[in-house]
Design a protein around this motif. Structure first.
Motif, short mmCIF file in Angstrom:
data_model
loop_
_atom_site.label_atom_id
_atom_site.label_comp_id
_atom_site.label_asym_id
_atom_site.label_seq_id
_atom_site.Cartn_x
_atom_site.Cartn_y
_atom_site.Cartn_z
N HIS A 93 12.25 5.85 -10.36
CA HIS A 93 11.11 6.68 -9.99
C HIS A 93 10.45 7.32 -11.22
O HIS A 93 9.22 7.48 -11.26
N ASP A 116 1.67 -2.03 -10.55
CA ASP A 116 3.14 -2.00 -10.60
C ASP A 116 3.67 -0.66 -10.11
O ASP A 116 4.68 -0.60 -9.39
N GLU A 128 12.13 -0.03 -12.09
CA GLU A 128 11.93 0.42 -10.71
C GLU A 128 12.36 1.87 -10.50
O GLU A 128 12.26 2.38 -9.38
N ARG A 155 3.25 -0.57 -6.29
CA ARG A 155 4.19 -1.48 -5.64
C ARG A 155 5.61 -0.91 -5.65
O ARG A 155 6.32 -0.92 -4.65
N GLY A 156 6.03 -0.39 -6.80
CA GLY A 156 7.37 0.18 -6.88
C GLY A 156 7.52 1.46 -6.08
O GLY A 156 8.56 1.69 -5.45
N THR A 157 6.48 2.28 -6.07
CA THR A 157 6.55 3.56 -5.37
C THR A 157 6.60 3.37 -3.86
O THR A 157 7.19 4.19 -3.15
N ARG A 158 6.02 2.29 -3.36
CA ARG A 158 6.09 2.01 -1.92
C ARG A 158 7.54 1.89 -1.44
O ARG A 158 7.85 2.22 -0.29
N THR A 159 8.42 1.44 -2.31
CA THR A 159 9.82 1.25 -1.91
C THR A 159 10.59 2.57 -1.84
O THR A 159 11.73 2.58 -1.38
N LEU A 160 9.97 3.67 -2.30
CA LEU A 160 10.67 4.95 -2.34
C LEU A 160 10.59 5.72 -1.03
O LEU A 160 11.18 6.78 -0.90
N GLY A 161 9.82 5.19 -0.06
CA GLY A 161 9.78 5.82 1.26
C GLY A 161 8.44 6.43 1.59
O GLY A 161 7.58 6.59 0.73
#
Length: 321
Positions: free
Chosen positions: A162, A191, A160, A194-200
């Motif tokens: 960056h 993937d 996860e 999906r993971g990058t969405r959590t970075l803001g």
């Protein structure tokens, strides 16, 4: 160090002047051929690169590397650092065939340094080698270089992180460009998105890029209608973001940016695969994509981008009006 910091904050000409002064001071104290002097000459080349003065940077880096070779230091740590930046200067000049051997030798040299066989130490060398391969349209070789770095980043940083997510996206992109293993490409891009969405929200453009290229991977996997559904959802997401800033925004007021052009290109290709009768709509999308990409100066040989040539190549395959 001050010159590099000045360059990092965008004051490039001030940084060049500072580094020239550093070089002159060290050269007077130690002479022109001492290792520290040559390191400062190479540093001047790096600062010139950051300032966009590619030819001047290449001259300084080439001179530094030649002098290091004369002292049998070409394969030292400073030699590898100088060589990888010379590769960058050559690549930015469009001299990809000349850049690749320098990038490869710099990577091989750096890999021999004690404590350096990890993602952090070798990352810049792998990135430069991959970009030199991209410039020659050797997509699968570039993907292999970055896939190795991705695996190391997963082990060191986690899936996860960056840096890992960016590498997932790049490997997926390159697999799509090669047209090889599109299902793996689609999984990596999903993937990464999906993971990058959590970075803001600041990373929304990157998520959109990954999703647009994932649509192409789905098309290449034989699922053009699934690709169209993804692109439709992506357009709706972009419109929602526009309306959050301006409630009167519509799809007509959507900006002509790189993401719009990318979506246009992928939608046109998926339309053509899903329904041959959609050629007129695809033509309009491709024409707009080519115009935007040309205006933005996209160049698939110089970065991980689709460019106007990709849209025009698809246009050329359409039947006459």
């Amino acid at each position: 160090a001050l010159a590099r910091t000045t360059a990092l904050v965008g004051r490039h000409e001030d940084a060049v002047a500072l580094q020239r002064a550093n070089l002159a001071l060290v050269e007077r104290a130690l002479g022109p051929d001492e290792a520290l002097t040559l390191e400062q000459r190479a540093a001047l080349g790096v600062v010139l690169l950051a300032a966009g003065r590619t030819d001047a940077a290449r001259a300084e880096l080439d001179a530094a590397l030649s002098a290091l070779a004369a002292r049998d230091l070409a394969d030292s740590a400073i030699g590898a650092w100088t060589r990888v930046h010379l590769a960058q200067a050559l690549r930015l000049s469009g001299r990809f065939d000349e850049a690749e051997p320098h990038a490869r030798r710099a990577f091989d040299t750096a890999a021999r340094f004690p404590g350096n066989p990890d993602a952090a130490g070798l990352g810049p060398f792998k990135n430069e080698l991959a970009l030199c391969l991209v410039g020659q349209r050797r997509w699968s070789e570039a993907a292999a270089v970055l896939a190795d770095q991705m695996a190391q980043s997963m082990q060191i940083n986690g899936p996860e992180h960056h840096a890992t997510l960016k590498l997932m996206g790049r490997v997926g992109y390159l697999l799509v460009r090669e047209g090889a293993d599109p299902r793996r490409a689609a999984a990596l891009l999903a993937d990464a998105a999906r993971g990058t969405r959590t970075l803001g929200p600041g990373e929304a453009w990157r998520v959109q890029m990954y999703e647009a290229v994932r649509a192409e991977a789905l098309r290449l996997s034989g699922s053009p209608r699934e690709a169209l559904e993804l692109l439709l959802a992506l357009r709706a997401e972009r419109l929602a973001l526009l309306r959050a800033a301006d409630p009167s925004a519509t799809d007509i007021t959507e900006p002509d940016d790189g993401i719009r052009a990318l979506i246009d290109l992928m939608e046109a290709r998926a339309l053509l695969d899903a329904d041959a009768a959609s050629a007129p709509a695809a033509r309009d999308l491709l024409t707009r994509a080519a115009r935007i990409m040309r205006e933005q100066g996209n160049d698939s040989r110089r970065s991980l981008q689709f460019d106007a040539g990709d849209a025009e190549e698809t246009l050329a395959r359409l039947p006459p009006r």
